[in-house]
Design a protein around this motif. Structure first.
Motif, PDB file in Angstrom:
ATOM      1  N   VAL A  23      37.590  43.829  27.656  1.00  0.00           N
ATOM      2  CA  VAL A  23      38.184  43.325  28.897  1.00  0.00           C
ATOM      3  C   VAL A  23      38.337  44.473  29.881  1.00  0.00           C
ATOM      4  CG1 VAL A  23      40.139  42.098  29.916  1.00  0.00           C
ATOM      5  CG2 VAL A  23      39.469  41.601  27.557  1.00  0.00           C
ATOM      6  N   PRO A  24      37.556  44.465  30.974  1.00  0.00           N
ATOM      7  CA  PRO A  24      37.738  45.495  31.998  1.00  0.00           C
ATOM      8  C   PRO A  24      39.007  45.229  32.812  1.00  0.00           C
ATOM      9  CG  PRO A  24      36.047  43.949  32.686  1.00  0.00           C
ATOM     10  CD  PRO A  24      36.482  43.548  31.298  1.00  0.00           C
ATOM     11  N   GLU A  25      39.430  46.227  33.541  1.00  0.00           N
ATOM     12  CA  GLU A  25      40.564  46.028  34.442  1.00  0.00           C
ATOM     13  C   GLU A  25      40.199  44.948  35.457  1.00  0.00           C
ATOM     14  OE1 GLU A  25      42.863  50.150  34.922  1.00  0.00           O
ATOM     15  OE2 GLU A  25      40.811  50.223  35.676  1.00  0.00           O
ATOM     16  N   GLU A  26      41.099  44.043  35.706  1.00  0.00           N
ATOM     17  CA  GLU A  26      40.917  42.969  36.682  1.00  0.00           C
ATOM     18  C   GLU A  26      39.590  42.215  36.494  1.00  0.00           C
ATOM     19  OE1 GLU A  26      41.898  44.048  40.724  1.00  0.00           O
ATOM     20  OE2 GLU A  26      43.103  45.727  39.994  1.00  0.00           O
ATOM     21  N   PRO A  27      39.400  41.601  35.335  1.00  0.00           N
ATOM     22  CA  PRO A  27      38.136  40.893  35.076  1.00  0.00           C
ATOM     23  C   PRO A  27      37.980  39.651  35.945  1.00  0.00           C
ATOM     24  CG  PRO A  27      39.714  40.435  33.341  1.00  0.00           C
ATOM     25  CD  PRO A  27      40.342  41.479  34.222  1.00  0.00           C
ATOM     26  N   ASP A  28      36.727  39.352  36.282  1.00  0.00           N
ATOM     27  CA  ASP A  28      36.395  38.166  37.077  1.00  0.00           C
ATOM     28  C   ASP A  28      36.233  36.926  36.217  1.00  0.00           C
ATOM     29  OD1 ASP A  28      36.321  39.513  39.568  1.00  0.00           O
ATOM     30  OD2 ASP A  28      34.323  40.269  39.084  1.00  0.00           O
ATOM     31  N   GLY A  29      36.037  37.087  34.932  1.00  0.00           N
ATOM     32  CA  GLY A  29      35.829  35.972  34.023  1.00  0.00           C
ATOM     33  C   GLY A  29      35.521  36.501  32.646  1.00  0.00           C
ATOM     34  N   LEU A  30      35.352  35.589  31.716  1.00  0.00           N
ATOM     35  CA  LEU A  30      35.016  35.919  30.334  1.00  0.00           C
ATOM     36  C   LEU A  30      33.675  35.294  29.989  1.00  0.00           C
ATOM     37  CD1 LEU A  30      35.688  36.869  27.389  1.00  0.00           C
ATOM     38  CD2 LEU A  30      36.806  34.633  27.083  1.00  0.00           C
ATOM     39  N   LEU A  53      27.461  43.375  31.693  1.00  0.00           N
ATOM     40  CA  LEU A  53      28.434  42.415  32.243  1.00  0.00           C
ATOM     41  C   LEU A  53      29.800  43.066  32.436  1.00  0.00           C
ATOM     42  CD1 LEU A  53      27.328  39.315  30.193  1.00  0.00           C
ATOM     43  CD2 LEU A  53      27.280  39.500  32.694  1.00  0.00           C
ATOM     44  N   GLN A  54      30.216  43.891  31.493  1.00  0.00           N
ATOM     45  CA  GLN A  54      31.498  44.584  31.620  1.00  0.00           C
ATOM     46  C   GLN A  54      31.499  45.509  32.837  1.00  0.00           C
ATOM     47  OE1 GLN A  54      31.817  46.470  27.775  1.00  0.00           O
ATOM     48  NE2 GLN A  54      31.582  44.481  26.774  1.00  0.00           N
ATOM     49  N   GLU A  55      30.386  46.211  33.061  1.00  0.00           N
ATOM     50  CA  GLU A  55      30.277  47.100  34.217  1.00  0.00           C
ATOM     51  C   GLU A  55      30.374  46.329  35.528  1.00  0.00           C
ATOM     52  OE1 GLU A  55      26.581  49.141  33.621  1.00  0.00           O
ATOM     53  OE2 GLU A  55      27.391  50.337  31.952  1.00  0.00           O
ATOM     54  N   ARG A  56      30.060  45.047  35.477  1.00  0.00           N
ATOM     55  CA  ARG A  56      30.130  44.204  36.673  1.00  0.00           C
ATOM     56  C   ARG A  56      31.435  43.405  36.740  1.00  0.00           C
ATOM     57  NH1 ARG A  56      25.321  45.781  35.670  1.00  0.00           N
ATOM     58  NH2 ARG A  56      23.660  45.836  37.206  1.00  0.00           N
ATOM     59  N   GLY A  57      32.370  43.745  35.862  1.00  0.00           N
ATOM     60  CA  GLY A  57      33.700  43.179  35.954  1.00  0.00           C
ATOM     61  C   GLY A  57      33.987  41.966  35.096  1.00  0.00           C
ATOM     62  N   PHE A  58      33.153  41.693  34.108  1.00  0.00           N
ATOM     63  CA  PHE A  58      33.382  40.546  33.232  1.00  0.00           C
ATOM     64  C   PHE A  58      33.886  40.994  31.866  1.00  0.00           C
ATOM     65  CE2 PHE A  58      30.403  38.842  36.288  1.00  0.00           C
ATOM     66  CZ  PHE A  58      30.954  37.599  36.556  1.00  0.00           C
ATOM     67  N   ALA A  59      34.838  40.268  31.332  1.00  0.00           N
ATOM     68  CA  ALA A  59      35.234  40.433  29.942  1.00  0.00           C
ATOM     69  C   ALA A  59      34.155  39.780  29.085  1.00  0.00           C
ATOM     70  CB  ALA A  59      36.580  39.767  29.694  1.00  0.00           C
TER      71      ALA A  59
END
Length: 117
Positions: A23-30, A53-59
């Protein structure tokens, strides 16, 4: 700059299927991965896709669709109904977990995993 990512080994669903949650900080979705044809959460291709996907903000949740005993019977790899139930159980797990419960969910599947998704 790459986001910081919290990672944990998890037990998914009523069968406690082993998984890896990131889970990245402030994820956009899972994004829940449904592995195909006997693959597992350790698949290098799926691990690479999860990192992107994690680098782009997704868990991401990579988990094994079968128990170790079930994996011994090759027919289970192609039991799409059973695999789909496992994906559904993973969604239920994510909806109950404090780290992921508020996130929109997407499914990522290949081969038989795509059929299960």
């Amino acid at each position: 700059m790459k986001p910081r990512v919290f990672s944990a080994d998890v037990d998914v669903g009523p069968r406690s299927l082993p998984g890896a949650l990131a889970v990245p900080e402030e994820p956009d979705g899972l994004i829940i991965f449904a592995h195909g044809s006997g693959s597992s959460r350790f698949s290098p291709r799926n691990a690479y896709a999860a990192r992107v996907l994690q680098e782009r903000g997704f868990a991401t949740l990579l988990f094994d669709l079968l128990t170790e005993a079930e994996s011994a019977d090759r027919r289970n790899v192609f039991d799409i109904d059973m695999l789909a139930r496992r994906v559904s159980e993973a969604i239920d797990w994510a909806r109950a977990d404090a780290r992921t419960r508020t996130l929109p969910i997407g499914l990522f599947g290949a081969s038989t995993g795509a059929g299960a998704a």
